[in-house]
Design an enzyme around this catalytic site. Structure first.
Site, short mmCIF file in Angstrom:
data_model
loop_
_atom_site.label_atom_id
_atom_site.label_comp_id
_atom_site.label_asym_id
_atom_site.label_seq_id
_atom_site.Cartn_x
_atom_site.Cartn_y
_atom_site.Cartn_z
N HIS A 244 0.82 -1.22 0.00
CA HIS A 244 0.00 0.00 0.00
C HIS A 244 0.85 1.27 0.00
O HIS A 244 0.32 2.37 -0.20
CB HIS A 244 -0.94 0.00 1.21
CG HIS A 244 -2.31 0.56 0.90
ND1 HIS A 244 -2.50 1.56 -0.02
CD2 HIS A 244 -3.54 0.24 1.37
CE1 HIS A 244 -3.77 1.86 -0.09
NE2 HIS A 244 -4.44 1.06 0.74
N ASP B 252 -2.40 1.97 -4.60
CA ASP B 252 -3.66 2.24 -3.91
C ASP B 252 -4.74 1.28 -4.42
O ASP B 252 -4.57 0.62 -5.45
CB ASP B 252 -4.10 3.69 -4.13
CG ASP B 252 -3.19 4.67 -3.41
OD1 ASP B 252 -2.72 4.34 -2.30
OD2 ASP B 252 -2.93 5.76 -3.96
#
Length: 441
Positions: free
Chosen positions: A412, A416
């Protein structure tokens, strides 16, 4: 498990009358030490030239080492589970008729016990290696970098720590991951590596022999555990899943698999179809084919596709180099070759290096959903799950279709949810709209 082809040039040795010394080979450019996982021969056994002698594990590869000599294995100098530096003497083989100097040559290693240096120790107390180890711990930055594993070097860089300033607790003063973590967190973190040692003593006493069993960890299992823990500590994992209708591809494979095997001599599985589409999707979404660094994200303009392979004692990920440039038939052959050699312990060190993205066919075990752990330092890992025939609704009608879940774990810090979803959406579209014309030859 890896097995070098032929006689490895890294198996350096010296001859002393009738006794030849086997040394720890260097399995990879940055590898500085290795662990003896299992001896395939015992002291006193006769060993043929190029016959598998010992299984060695490093932080990168798992290798079966063949003997460069033919003769009697007269001494095993490094026991199973012990870690020594590259070049350390691990065994001796008597390769000829005994001579006057042979007994003297054999007596030295016997007195010294386990060899931990590149040159066999001569005095009984092991005094010869001592002056070598001391300056190594206080070497220049270049020497220190050689003593660090890539994982430790990366961890030190992430926390702005100069490894040369640390007192190493590893073999020969080598700085380990625990040393870096201790420097990051002070006394509390420094005490952390000792925490597992406290229960390790009483654990056997608490085992109920009638109903419980304490199984010692293999070297490869310890290595896998370390990599998995490090991956979760390094990357904030996120996960997503999409359902894919594989009916068109299932029908094509069922119709063509026998003819394909007759023409090419290898089985036709679903994996190369998915692999080729993965390569195309990574070109469209290159951030999933990248690596995080403190200076920025390194995007790879090539695809070295890792294929996770289950082996009896763990898991290994051989790499299809430049998979994006291979035609379908070549891709099938390369994947089959890597999987076969992985299971037969015939991989070479370069076969498991430089991967940029990993594909794992967890569906082979019957799984319908999984949450894979990223293969560091990559940015993502994709799984294909079991293809299950079931009823689905298509335009207000119910139809029987072959359905498969595809799961993606991603870093992450780099990716995204929107990008991850778009990547899986592209995979879904191309697999559901697949036709024989989709194959890139």
């Amino acid at each position: 498990m890896l097995r070098p082809v032929g006689r490895p040039s890294s198996l350096r040795y010296t001859r002393n009358v009738a006794v030849s010394q086997i040394k720890m080979p260097q399995l990879g450019e940055s590898v500085t030490e290795g662990t003896v996982d299992k001896w395939l021969k015992h002291e006193g056994d006769f060993v043929k030239r190029d016959e598998p002698l010992v299984e060695v594990v490093t932080d990168k590869v798992n290798a079966e080492i063949p003997s460069p000599f033919e003769g009697k294995l007269v001494k095993i100098a490094v026991g199973e589970g012990e870690t020594v530096r590259v070049g350390a003497v691990i065994a001796q083989i008597e390769t000829g008729a005994p001579a006057a100097g042979a007994a003297a040559a054999q007596s030295k290693p016997k007195e010294a016990g386990v060899a931990h240096t590149e040159v066999p120790p001569e005095p009984a107390g092991g005094k010869a290696p001592a002056p070598v180890a001391a300056p190594a711990a206080e070497s220049s930055d270049g020497g220190e970098r050689q003593r660090l594993s890539p994982a430790v070097r990366k961890l030190a860089a992430e926390h702005d720590i100069d490894p040369a300033s640390l007192r190493g607790s590893g073999l020969g003063g080598r700085v380990t991951r625990d040393d870096v973590l201790a420097a990051v967190g002070g006394e509390k973190v420094a005490a952390a590596p000792q925490a597992p040692a406290q229960p390790s003593g009483p654990v056997p006493a608490r085992v109920d022999g009638a109903r419980e069993e304490l199984v010692k960890l293999s070297v490869i299992r310890k290595s896998i555990a370390e990599h998995m823990v490090r991956s979760l500590a390094t990357s904030p994992h996120a996960w997503t899943l999409q359902e894919i209708d594989m009916t068109s591809l299932v029908r094509y494979r069922e119709a063509e698999k026998e003819k394909f095997k007759a023409r090419h001599g290898v089985a036709l599985t679903y994996l190369p179809f998915v692999a080729q589409i993965v390569c195309e999707a990574l070109k469209q979404f290159p951030w999933l084919n990248s690596t995080w660094s403190d200076e920025g994200v390194v995007i790879k303009r090539y695809v070295n596709l890792g294929i996770a392979v289950s082996i009896p004692d763990g898991l290994i990920v051989p790499v299809v180099k430049d998979a994006d440039k291979l035609g379908f038939t070549d891709l099938v052959r390369v994947i089959n070759d890597l999987v076969e050699r992985a299971r037969n312990k015939q991989l070479k060190p370069e076969d498991v290096q430089a991967g940029t993205f990993t594909l794992n066919n967890t569906g082979a075990t019957g799984s319908i959903a999984s949450q894979p752990i990223i293969n560091q330092p990559q940015a993502a890992i994709l799984t294909t799950e079991s293809i299950v025939k079931r009823a689905v609704v298509i335009e207000d009608a119910i139809a029987m279709r072959h359905m498969m879940n595809m799961c993606l774990s991603f870093d992450h810090r780099i990716i995204d949810g929107m990008m991850a979803g778009q990547f899986l959406g592209t995979m879904k579209k191309r697999l559901e709209e697949w036709t024989p014309g989709s194959i890139r030859l």
